[in-house]
Design a protein around this motif. Structure first.
Motif, PDB file in Angstrom:
ATOM      1  N   ARG A   1       0.834 -12.332  -1.159  1.00  0.00           N
ATOM      2  CA  ARG A   1      -0.020 -13.192  -0.332  1.00  0.00           C
ATOM      3  C   ARG A   1       0.209 -14.628  -0.804  1.00  0.00           C
TER       4      ARG A   1
ATOM      5  N   GLU B   1       6.540   9.979   8.418  1.00  0.00           N
ATOM      6  CA  GLU B   1       6.500  10.112   6.956  1.00  0.00           C
ATOM      7  C   GLU B   1       5.032  10.065   6.527  1.00  0.00           C
TER       8      GLU B   1
ATOM      9  N   GLU C   1      -8.711   2.187  11.484  1.00  0.00           N
ATOM     10  CA  GLU C   1      -7.871   1.593  12.528  1.00  0.00           C
ATOM     11  C   GLU C   1      -8.360   1.987  13.927  1.00  0.00           C
TER      12      GLU C   1
ATOM     13  N   GLY D   1       0.838  -1.204   0.000  1.00  0.00           N
ATOM     14  CA  GLY D   1       0.000   0.000   0.000  1.00  0.00           C
ATOM     15  C   GLY D   1       0.865   1.243   0.000  1.00  0.00           C
TER      16      GLY D   1
HETATM   17  N1  NAP Z   1       0.503   6.005   4.726  1.00  0.00           N
HETATM   18  C1  NAP Z   1       1.169   6.692   5.638  1.00  0.00           C
HETATM   19  O1  NAP Z   1       1.604   7.823   5.400  1.00  0.00           O
HETATM   20  C2  NAP Z   1       1.401   6.109   7.019  1.00  0.00           C
HETATM   21  C3  NAP Z   1       2.178   6.858   7.920  1.00  0.00           C
HETATM   22  C4  NAP Z   1       2.413   6.344   9.203  1.00  0.00           C
HETATM   23  C5  NAP Z   1       1.876   5.120   9.558  1.00  0.00           C
HETATM   24  N2  NAP Z   1       1.116   4.417   8.658  1.00  0.00           N
HETATM   25  C6  NAP Z   1       0.581   3.137   9.085  1.00  0.00           C
HETATM   26  O2  NAP Z   1       1.110   2.129   8.235  1.00  0.00           O
HETATM   27  C7  NAP Z   1       0.143   1.085   8.038  1.00  0.00           C
HETATM   28  C8  NAP Z   1      -0.112   0.930   6.539  1.00  0.00           C
HETATM   29  O3  NAP Z   1      -0.688   2.149   6.080  1.00  0.00           O
HETATM   30  P1  NAP Z   1      -0.933   2.452   4.545  1.00  0.00           P
HETATM   31  O4  NAP Z   1      -1.407   3.846   4.457  1.00  0.00           O
HETATM   32  O5  NAP Z   1       0.236   2.010   3.738  1.00  0.00           O
HETATM   33  O6  NAP Z   1      -2.170   1.459   4.269  1.00  0.00           O
HETATM   34  P2  NAP Z   1      -2.646   0.855   2.874  1.00  0.00           P
HETATM   35  O7  NAP Z   1      -2.340   1.841   1.801  1.00  0.00           O
HETATM   36  O8  NAP Z   1      -4.055   0.403   3.078  1.00  0.00           O
HETATM   37  O9  NAP Z   1      -1.692  -0.402   2.662  1.00  0.00           O
HETATM   38  C9  NAP Z   1      -1.865  -1.637   3.277  1.00  0.00           C
HETATM   39  C10 NAP Z   1      -1.562  -2.688   2.252  1.00  0.00           C
HETATM   40  O10 NAP Z   1      -1.521  -3.977   2.876  1.00  0.00           O
HETATM   41  C11 NAP Z   1      -2.106  -4.908   1.960  1.00  0.00           C
HETATM   42  N3  NAP Z   1      -2.488  -6.131   2.660  1.00  0.00           N
HETATM   43  C12 NAP Z   1      -3.558  -6.362   3.457  1.00  0.00           C
HETATM   44  N4  NAP Z   1      -3.564  -7.651   3.901  1.00  0.00           N
HETATM   45  C13 NAP Z   1      -2.448  -8.240   3.364  1.00  0.00           C
HETATM   46  C14 NAP Z   1      -1.896  -9.545   3.430  1.00  0.00           C
HETATM   47  N5  NAP Z   1      -2.494 -10.508   4.144  1.00  0.00           N
HETATM   48  N6  NAP Z   1      -0.749  -9.810   2.769  1.00  0.00           N
HETATM   49  C15 NAP Z   1      -0.138  -8.829   2.027  1.00  0.00           C
HETATM   50  N7  NAP Z   1      -0.636  -7.579   1.911  1.00  0.00           N
HETATM   51  C16 NAP Z   1      -1.771  -7.281   2.566  1.00  0.00           C
HETATM   52  C17 NAP Z   1      -3.271  -4.134   1.383  1.00  0.00           C
HETATM   53  O11 NAP Z   1      -3.717  -4.746   0.202  1.00  0.00           O
HETATM   54  P3  NAP Z   1      -5.260  -4.534  -0.244  1.00  0.00           P
HETATM   55  O12 NAP Z   1      -5.440  -3.062  -0.443  1.00  0.00           O
HETATM   56  O13 NAP Z   1      -5.305  -5.361  -1.453  1.00  0.00           O
HETATM   57  O14 NAP Z   1      -6.084  -5.057   0.899  1.00  0.00           O
HETATM   58  C18 NAP Z   1      -2.627  -2.773   1.135  1.00  0.00           C
HETATM   59  O15 NAP Z   1      -1.975  -2.740  -0.108  1.00  0.00           O
HETATM   60  C19 NAP Z   1      -1.101   1.537   8.834  1.00  0.00           C
HETATM   61  O16 NAP Z   1      -1.103   0.973  10.108  1.00  0.00           O
HETATM   62  C20 NAP Z   1      -0.931   3.041   8.919  1.00  0.00           C
HETATM   63  O17 NAP Z   1      -1.610   3.596  10.029  1.00  0.00           O
HETATM   64  C21 NAP Z   1       0.871   4.894   7.403  1.00  0.00           C
END
Ligand code: NAP
Length: 297
Positions: free
Chosen positions: A28, A120, A262, A8
């Protein structure tokens, strides 16, 4: 090579900044691995580029796994791949909130499990475009005993990204600091459907924030996270809300895009902790339920 579980926003940011050839996504269990994942990357500064990242293939042995799934997917995602990894491979968790990190550490206590807290910012305005929306800092620390010896090595692996990555001897405390801010801003932005700064003048915020900060203060003390007065916590929450006044929180964005939020790892975690510690948490519970209602199908 570094393997990334969760392609993601955050996973793609690390993949785009790590050296080409030294990073791959982990599919996966049922996902094909034959075709590289390709997307456009818009950095904070400089021109847009195209990134191509392969998938980890049978026989590859990553030296580090970054887990960049949402908190609610983390245990399942790791369960799906951990049997394919050597037992000593460090696993670094990037989830916001709390609860998922402890769940992973409790399930695999003999594995080197680390956690990160990052400021970030990355998002995907369309599926093939990754925007590095804001530079920040990332702190990394050990969640299990076997991870303590790995922290320096893990941080060294991020050197080439050019992003600021630091060692954090007390990562739980660092995660708590962010949890408090998220708990005091994110649910309000989701319920009120407004950017961060606008919550401050709302009737919902004004009528509940003092009680919420009282709960947060007692929970911190009960969890051994230090004594902070409710007034100091409110001051900090409002400072961040004002500094990020125009931003859309990830929780509001999730609700707007009909994705699971979340909340269970932010105010929901705090409400569960209150139950365990015998501390009443009516405001955390109310905020959790209202956000759950917004994001239920
Ligand atoms: N984005 C930011 O700037 C940021 C900053 C600080 C912290 N975070 C934290 O980092 C985490 C991820 O955030 P994000 O924004 O990157 O979320 P995101 O864009 O929703 O990315 C999560 C990814 O994980 C994939 N996924 C889900 N289940 C999986 C599995 N079993 N095996 C492999 N991949 C799987 C999802 O695929 P599908 O979409 O196909 O389900 C999606 O591509 C969160 O906890 C968020 O709070 C994010």
């Amino acid at each position: 090579m570094i393997g990334i579980l969760g392609a993601g926003s955050l996973g793609r940011l690390w993949a785009a900044t790590l050296p080409v050839g030294r990073v791959a996504f982990i599919a996966r269990p049922d996902e094909p691995t034959g075709t590289d994942l390709s997307y456009r990357f818009r950095p904070v500064k400089g021109p847009e580029t195209t990134i191509r990242i392969p998938f980890v293939r049978p026989g590859d042995e990553p030296g580090l796994i970054l887990v960049t799934t949402k908190a609610g997917d983390t245990v399942d995602a790791i369960s799906g791949v951990i049997n394919r990894l050597p037992g000593a491979t460090p696993i670094l968790l990037f989830q916001n909130g709390l609860g998922s990190q402890q769940a992973v550490a409790a399930q695999w206590p003999h594995h080197p499990i680390l956690a990160a807290s990052t400021t970030e910012g990355a998002n995907r305005p369309d599926p093939d475009l990754l925007v590095h929306a804001g530079s920040g800092d990332t702190w990394i620390g050990a969640m299990t005993d076997p991870a303590r010896a790995c922290v320096d090595n893990v941080i060294a692996m991020f050197q080439a990204t050019g992003l600021k990555v630091h060692q954090e001897p007390d990562i739980l405390q660092r995660l708590w600091q962010k949890l408090i801010i998220n708990a005091g801003i994110n649910p309000y932005t989701a319920i009120l459907d407004c950017p961060n700064g606008e919550i401050l003048a709302s009737a919902l915020y004004q009528s509940t924030i003092d009680d919420l900060c009282g709960e947060l203060s007692r929970l911190m003390a009960g969890a051994g996270q230090g004594e902070k007065s409710p007034e100091a916590l409110r001051h900090r929450i409002e400072q961040v809300a004002r500094n990020t006044a125009g931003n859309t929180s990830s929780m509001r964005a999730d609700v707007l895009h009909h994705r699971r939020t979340e909340i269970d790892f932010i105010n929901g975690y705090l409400a569960r902790l209150g139950n365990e510690l015998g501390i009443e948490t009516p405001v955390n519970q109310m905020l959790t339920e209202r956000v759950q209602q917004l994001s239920s199908p």
